[in-house]
Motif scaffolding. Sequence first.
Motif, PDB file in Angstrom:
ATOM      1  N   SER A 356       5.382 -12.218   4.353  1.00  0.00           N
ATOM      2  CA  SER A 356       6.033 -10.901   4.262  1.00  0.00           C
ATOM      3  C   SER A 356       7.243 -10.950   3.334  1.00  0.00           C
ATOM      4  O   SER A 356       7.457 -10.038   2.531  1.00  0.00           O
ATOM      5  N   ILE A 357       8.021 -12.020   3.450  1.00  0.00           N
ATOM      6  CA  ILE A 357       9.225 -12.160   2.612  1.00  0.00           C
ATOM      7  C   ILE A 357       8.860 -12.220   1.138  1.00  0.00           C
ATOM      8  O   ILE A 357       9.440 -11.508   0.310  1.00  0.00           O
ATOM      9  N   CYS A 387       0.572  -4.784  10.342  1.00  0.00           N
ATOM     10  CA  CYS A 387       0.982  -3.473   9.830  1.00  0.00           C
ATOM     11  C   CYS A 387       2.138  -3.594   8.843  1.00  0.00           C
ATOM     12  O   CYS A 387       2.168  -2.920   7.814  1.00  0.00           O
ATOM     13  N   HIS A 388       3.081  -4.492   9.151  1.00  0.00           N
ATOM     14  CA  HIS A 388       4.250  -4.658   8.279  1.00  0.00           C
ATOM     15  C   HIS A 388       3.848  -5.120   6.883  1.00  0.00           C
ATOM     16  O   HIS A 388       4.390  -4.644   5.883  1.00  0.00           O
ATOM     17  N   LEU A 408      -5.677   3.483  -1.411  1.00  0.00           N
ATOM     18  CA  LEU A 408      -6.720   2.471  -1.254  1.00  0.00           C
ATOM     19  C   LEU A 408      -6.276   1.383  -0.277  1.00  0.00           C
ATOM     20  O   LEU A 408      -7.060   0.897   0.544  1.00  0.00           O
ATOM     21  N   THR A 409      -4.991   0.998  -0.368  1.00  0.00           N
ATOM     22  CA  THR A 409      -4.453  -0.014   0.540  1.00  0.00           C
ATOM     23  C   THR A 409      -4.438   0.509   1.971  1.00  0.00           C
ATOM     24  O   THR A 409      -4.728  -0.234   2.921  1.00  0.00           O
ATOM     25  N   LEU A 410      -4.120   1.787   2.133  1.00  0.00           N
ATOM     26  CA  LEU A 410      -4.134   2.402   3.457  1.00  0.00           C
ATOM     27  C   LEU A 410      -5.553   2.373   4.043  1.00  0.00           C
ATOM     28  O   LEU A 410      -5.754   2.068   5.230  1.00  0.00           O
ATOM     29  N   THR A 411      -6.534   2.664   3.202  1.00  0.00           N
ATOM     30  CA  THR A 411      -7.936   2.608   3.641  1.00  0.00           C
ATOM     31  C   THR A 411      -8.326   1.190   4.033  1.00  0.00           C
ATOM     32  O   THR A 411      -8.977   0.954   5.051  1.00  0.00           O
ATOM     33  N   HIS A 412      -7.925   0.222   3.209  1.00  0.00           N
ATOM     34  CA  HIS A 412      -8.191  -1.193   3.481  1.00  0.00           C
ATOM     35  C   HIS A 412      -7.578  -1.613   4.817  1.00  0.00           C
ATOM     36  O   HIS A 412      -8.177  -2.357   5.597  1.00  0.00           O
ATOM     37  N   MET A 413      -6.393  -1.109   5.074  1.00  0.00           N
ATOM     38  CA  MET A 413      -5.693  -1.417   6.316  1.00  0.00           C
ATOM     39  C   MET A 413      -6.508  -0.956   7.528  1.00  0.00           C
ATOM     40  O   MET A 413      -6.690  -1.689   8.502  1.00  0.00           O
ATOM     41  N   GLY A 417      -8.943  -2.909  10.789  1.00  0.00           N
ATOM     42  CA  GLY A 417      -8.547  -2.675  12.177  1.00  0.00           C
ATOM     43  C   GLY A 417      -7.069  -2.442  12.365  1.00  0.00           C
ATOM     44  O   GLY A 417      -6.586  -2.377  13.506  1.00  0.00           O
ATOM     45  N   GLY A 418      -6.331  -2.307  11.254  1.00  0.00           N
ATOM     46  CA  GLY A 418      -4.902  -2.044  11.347  1.00  0.00           C
ATOM     47  C   GLY A 418      -4.620  -0.593  11.688  1.00  0.00           C
ATOM     48  O   GLY A 418      -5.393   0.297  11.336  1.00  0.00           O
ATOM     49  N   SER A 419      -3.532  -0.362  12.384  1.00  0.00           N
ATOM     50  CA  SER A 419      -3.141   0.998  12.757  1.00  0.00           C
ATOM     51  C   SER A 419      -1.886   1.387  11.996  1.00  0.00           C
ATOM     52  O   SER A 419      -0.815   0.791  12.211  1.00  0.00           O
TER      53      SER A 419
END
Length: 807
Positions: A356-357, A387-388, A408-413, A417-419
């Motif tokens: 993440s960093i 999610c982060h 597209l990244t939101l769709t991939h998320m 199974g990411g919320s």
Amino acid sequence: MSRRRSTSTTLPPSPSWSPHAAFAATRERVRAGTLSPEDAHHLFDELLRQVIPVPESCLDGFLAALARAPDSDSCRDGPALVLVLFNRVCREEAGLRVAPPTIFTYGVLINCCCRTSHPELGLAFFGRLLRTGLKTDVIVANTILKFLCSAKRTDEAVNLLLHRMSDLGCVPNAFSYSIVLKSLCDERRSQQGLDLLQKVRKEGGACSLNVVAYNTVIHAFFKEGEIDKACDLFHEMMQQRVVPDLVTYSSIIDALCKARAMDKAELFLRQMLGNGVEPDIVTYNGMIHGYSTLGKWKEATKMFREMTSRGLVPSIVTWNSFMASLCKHGNSKQAAEIFYSMAAKGRQKPDIFSYSILLHGYASQGCFADMINLFNSMSSNGIVANCHVFNILIDAYAKRGMMDEAMLTLTHMREQGGSPDVATYSSVIAALCRMGRMVDAMDKFRQMISIGVQPNTASYRTLIQGYCTHGDFGKAKELVYEMMNNGIPLPNIVFFNSMIHSLCSEGMVMDAHDILNLVMDIGERPNVITFSSLIDGYCFVGKMEEACRVFNDMVSVGIEPNVVTYGTLVNGYMKSGSIDDGLIMFSKMLHKRVKPNTVTYDIILDGLFRAGQTVAAKKRFHEMIESGISVSISTYSIILAGLCRNNCADEAITMFHKLRAMNVKFDIAIFNTILNAMFKLRRREEAKDLFAAIPASGLVPNASTYGTMIHNLIKEGSVEEANNMFLSMEKSGCFPSSRLLNTIIRSLLEKGEIVKAGNYMSKVDGKSISLEASTTSLLISLFSNKGKYQEQIKLLPAMYQFFDGVS
């Protein structure tokens, strides 16, 4: 329970039952974790049937063992069972069958109340203990102190500690004081903690405070930002021969690192080592983080090496902290080197926080290829993106208007199974608002709600700001009312003030005024900043009548204008050339007993000088000094520039020298003004001496300084000297601006220095530096068919020889 009562009273006592043997066997089962509550009640059934009293040592030993027993499958809560069993003895009137409770019994019971979070019951037991006449011991008293402190009754705890304990016949020990000190410090009453600590030290007695007590107060002072008090207490601690431990030093070093006082932190680290206290990983983490935060990578690396040389293995927290600081300072490349070296050298394996960093570091610097490569490597290394992580990617794309990639990244998320959470949608909505795509932004907002993600104040604020910025104040008002209906805290006046200021700075003052109307409509009260910002906006666009109308509205709603409000109006009048109106407003300000400040007088002085009213400006300056208002560098800059602008260059130079003799500190702009004045008065050598003296004043010549010198030297015919000055400027790392180069080129062309002008023209790259229209016009007039230097056009760089033949 009624069954047990009848059993204990109707069944005859067992003739072979031995209390010592029974309780000893039961204690063993407690320690083994095999005693159930039913077994314990069965034991008490036997106890209550006995004629011979059970010795208190048997009962106390059993209750103490049960109170200390860890939770097991057989008995989940030993302390709670202790209280139930004791209450049963009391309730069923065991009488002579059980010996009276001892101080030890009460100690166990009160401790169980503490562990089961029943402070009132514990205090009731304490009251019962006092009524028995038994002598209280320090262990029981300390437990009561804990009760009082946990119930936020610290003042009662202080009273018990300082007065009641001695009356009860027990002497407080170091632990007693530590309990109360911690409570005072937790309540941010560190000064009272210090007073208590010093009281004990001065009175002496049987108790001497230990390092824990000092550590508690020192740490609390640091938490409250009282660094000097904390350090003073440390030195007092040393004088009292209380030896600091690892906790003491680590607390001090951590606090100093957070305060960016790395020199002091380094001194304490060296003192720590000198006193034989070995730093641990936490100590070094603080030092590394402190140096990294300041961008001192060399010192941070040195700490890494020192830490490992002492056999300490850097934890994942150490590596992540170092990487985070590097990324924060824009050094994601160096952070990546640490990241990839962690696993390669057998160090800590990067975790989700490490990824993440570095992802955030890449995102902040726009390194999208690196960001995506790192993201794609997560799954192969066994790290599942949360999610982060997805939010970092989505936010990075959204901030740069790359909405297709963000979606597209939101769709991939979602596919993984990411919320999405409120932060996910807020990034997308904010980007759409910035792009003016308010319909799309609202669609995403409604989609967020439809999937069960509740918007927060920030989400609404983003949309409200978007609609206000794009002129749809009706929709913004609807959102405010929606917030009110949903019980979401409304944006405060600071939020609306920020929007008003932003719009006014861009000249969109009518939109800013609409926001003020919106504020009034929703029942929010504007403040002096709201009105002052709007007044400044109208002054900025030259609408002084509207500015005065807002000023009057402000007064009519009961908000008193302050020095900033009056100064804004005075400045507006001065900038628009209405000097008299500005002075009238200044007089009204004085009449209302609003005291002017340095900025107010700077505005008036600048306006008067620009209007050519030099005498009036001088008079106001003397008035300023007599009023005791401080004179700033900005004030001197206005006066000196004003004098030079109004043909009083001699007076400006004289004043400058007097002020220098008084050790008044100037900025480089003032030196530039005086240098120009000296050249204007043909005091060339004096100007060169002043230029040479600039470094001695702690200043560095800037592009304007060099420009002043070069332009005037060329103007006086000292072309070679000007060229040397230009080379000095480049050597010093001060790069010429486009304006300066154009000025030099024109000056050389006008002097007939065609070759030298050509040399400077070759520096024009068409990007950061380009020819101005006036320079191009001069070239055409000089090198066209009828131009003065048409025959010398070949001396210019080839790219400029197309002027040949231009008519």
